[in-house]
Structure formats: C-alpha cells, structure tokens
Design an enzyme around this catalytic site. Structure first.
Site, mmCIF file in Angstrom:
data_model
loop_
_atom_site.group_PDB
_atom_site.id
_atom_site.type_symbol
_atom_site.label_atom_id
_atom_site.label_comp_id
_atom_site.label_asym_id
_atom_site.label_seq_id
_atom_site.Cartn_x
_atom_site.Cartn_y
_atom_site.Cartn_z
ATOM 1 N N VAL A 136 22.272 92.744 -37.206
ATOM 2 C CA VAL A 136 21.027 92.601 -36.733
ATOM 3 C C VAL A 136 19.966 92.935 -38.037
ATOM 4 O O VAL A 136 20.466 93.793 -38.807
ATOM 5 C CB VAL A 136 20.522 93.337 -35.561
ATOM 6 C CG1 VAL A 136 20.568 94.780 -35.850
ATOM 7 C CG2 VAL A 136 19.001 92.987 -35.196
ATOM 8 N N GLU A 137 19.090 92.203 -38.530
ATOM 9 C CA GLU A 137 18.323 92.406 -39.665
ATOM 10 C C GLU A 137 17.258 93.387 -39.326
ATOM 11 O O GLU A 137 16.673 93.542 -38.201
ATOM 12 C CB GLU A 137 17.602 91.067 -40.064
ATOM 13 C CG GLU A 137 16.867 90.795 -41.247
ATOM 14 C CD GLU A 137 15.624 91.640 -41.409
ATOM 15 O OE1 GLU A 137 15.395 92.659 -42.116
ATOM 16 O OE2 GLU A 137 14.785 91.262 -40.399
ATOM 17 N N SER A 138 17.247 94.390 -40.185
ATOM 18 C CA SER A 138 16.208 95.811 -39.866
ATOM 19 C C SER A 138 14.989 95.402 -39.720
ATOM 20 O O SER A 138 14.282 96.175 -38.777
ATOM 21 C CB SER A 138 16.615 96.532 -40.809
ATOM 22 O OG SER A 138 16.245 96.415 -42.174
ATOM 23 N N CYS A 176 4.040 104.458 -20.007
ATOM 24 C CA CYS A 176 4.532 104.662 -18.232
ATOM 25 C C CYS A 176 4.069 103.599 -17.572
ATOM 26 O O CYS A 176 2.983 103.283 -17.469
ATOM 27 C CB CYS A 176 4.052 106.060 -17.983
ATOM 28 S SG CYS A 176 4.306 106.218 -16.090
ATOM 29 N N ASP A 183 4.791 107.159 -23.609
ATOM 30 C CA ASP A 183 5.925 107.785 -23.662
ATOM 31 C C ASP A 183 6.642 107.816 -24.977
ATOM 32 O O ASP A 183 6.561 106.817 -25.621
ATOM 33 C CB ASP A 183 6.818 107.158 -22.569
ATOM 34 C CG ASP A 183 6.770 107.661 -21.159
ATOM 35 O OD1 ASP A 183 6.097 108.439 -21.109
ATOM 36 O OD2 ASP A 183 6.818 106.661 -20.343
ATOM 37 N N HIS A 197 11.886 104.534 -18.576
ATOM 38 C CA HIS A 197 12.844 105.034 -19.615
ATOM 39 C C HIS A 197 14.083 104.032 -19.734
ATOM 40 O O HIS A 197 14.635 103.359 -20.360
ATOM 41 C CB HIS A 197 13.073 106.173 -19.747
ATOM 42 C CG HIS A 197 11.883 107.263 -19.968
ATOM 43 N ND1 HIS A 197 10.747 106.967 -20.216
ATOM 44 C CD2 HIS A 197 11.775 108.600 -19.568
ATOM 45 C CE1 HIS A 197 9.958 108.011 -20.354
ATOM 46 N NE2 HIS A 197 10.317 108.954 -19.683
ATOM 47 N N GLU A 198 14.581 103.837 -18.403
ATOM 48 C CA GLU A 198 15.948 103.346 -18.127
ATOM 49 C C GLU A 198 15.697 101.896 -18.542
ATOM 50 O O GLU A 198 16.689 101.203 -19.351
ATOM 51 C CB GLU A 198 16.459 103.353 -16.599
ATOM 52 C CG GLU A 198 16.458 104.800 -16.140
ATOM 53 C CD GLU A 198 15.439 105.695 -15.865
ATOM 54 O OE1 GLU A 198 15.718 106.897 -15.339
ATOM 55 O OE2 GLU A 198 14.167 105.237 -16.108
#
Length: 154
Positions: free
Chosen positions: A74-76, A52, A59, A93-94
């Site tokens: 994308v490589e994991s 936060c 969070d 969060h946004e």
C-alpha cells in the site's frame, strides 16, 4: 528489484485533498519490490480521529497496521489520506478498526494483515479493537505492537 511501468500513482507526487468519506478514498497498491520475501510492514497512526455515531463528538485512537505483502504494497500517502477521511466519519470503534483492516486486506491481498486500534477513553473506558486476517506466516518476525495499556497512552 525492477520498476513496474504499468503502475500509475493516484496521489504520489501530486497535490491531493482529503477525501470527504472513507468510501471516496482511493488507495494505491504499487507492486511489491521484494516479491517472495517474507517481511513485515508496519504503519502507525497515533493521531487517528473519527466521530461518535451517537453524540457526534470526536474519538481518538492510536492505530497500528502490520502486514506481510503479497504481490502489492500500500502506498503511504494514499493510506494517510484514507485514514484522514475518517475525521468526519461517524462510526463505532469496532466499525472503524475492523473496516480499515478488511478494506486493506480485500484490496491489497497481502499474505497476512493485522490491525490494533487502541482507542482513548469514551465515558472513562478505553476500548481496544484487534483484527487479523488469520494466523501469521510461519517464520515471520512479528514484533509486539508496542502500545502500552491505557495509563495516559504516553
């Protein structure tokens, strides 16, 4: 399917430490093994954490990232390290959810991408954040993200 000899992974097959910040994280984008095919890739991170920006408290979120590859995927392992770099990152969060989606979209340049951030309660209120790059491609099989509305998320 052919291997692209020009692709050199930054993390795959090597010991890689967790980046200190999301900005320092390097994502890898190997060539799409099925260029021209319409298919969906899903990554689920049920234990995503950040901080936060006001209280510094942790969070927690359940992230679901869906994308339709363009020329690259994308490589994991690189994605895992990128997501892990948020552990000590302070943001709302946004900012986390939309920022992850936009960075992947801008760098990887998939045909389409969406991210669902299902955040656990802060102050008794769960916050869910959704972003997508535009409408999904016609003919795409697009399963539900499968995350229940908050009732303990389990």
């Amino acid at each position: 399917m052919s291997a692209d000899s020009s692709y050199t992974p930054a993390h795959l097959g090597q010991a890689s430490g967790l980046p200190a910040t999301p900005e320092e994280a390097r994502l890898d984008y190997p060539p799409n093994p099925h260029p021209g095919a319409l298919y969906l890739v899903r990554f689920v991170a049920p234990e995503f954490t950040s901080l936060c920006p006001v209280t510094g408290q942790p969070d927690f979120a359940h992230l679901v990232i869906d994308y339709v590859p363009g020329e690259r995927i994308v490589e994991s392992k690189a994605l895992k390290l990128f997501l892990g770099s948020f552990r000590n990152h302070a943001a709302f969060h946004e900012a986390c959810t939309v920022g992850i989606g936009k960075r992947l979209f801008d760098e990887m340049q998939p045909q389409w991408l969406r991210i669902g951030g299902y955040w656990y309660p802060r102050g008794g209120i769960p916050i869910d954040v959704f972003w997508q790059s535009g409408p999904p491609p016609a003919g795409l099989w697009l399963p539900d993200q499968g995350v229940q509305p908050y009732r303990g998320r389990g």
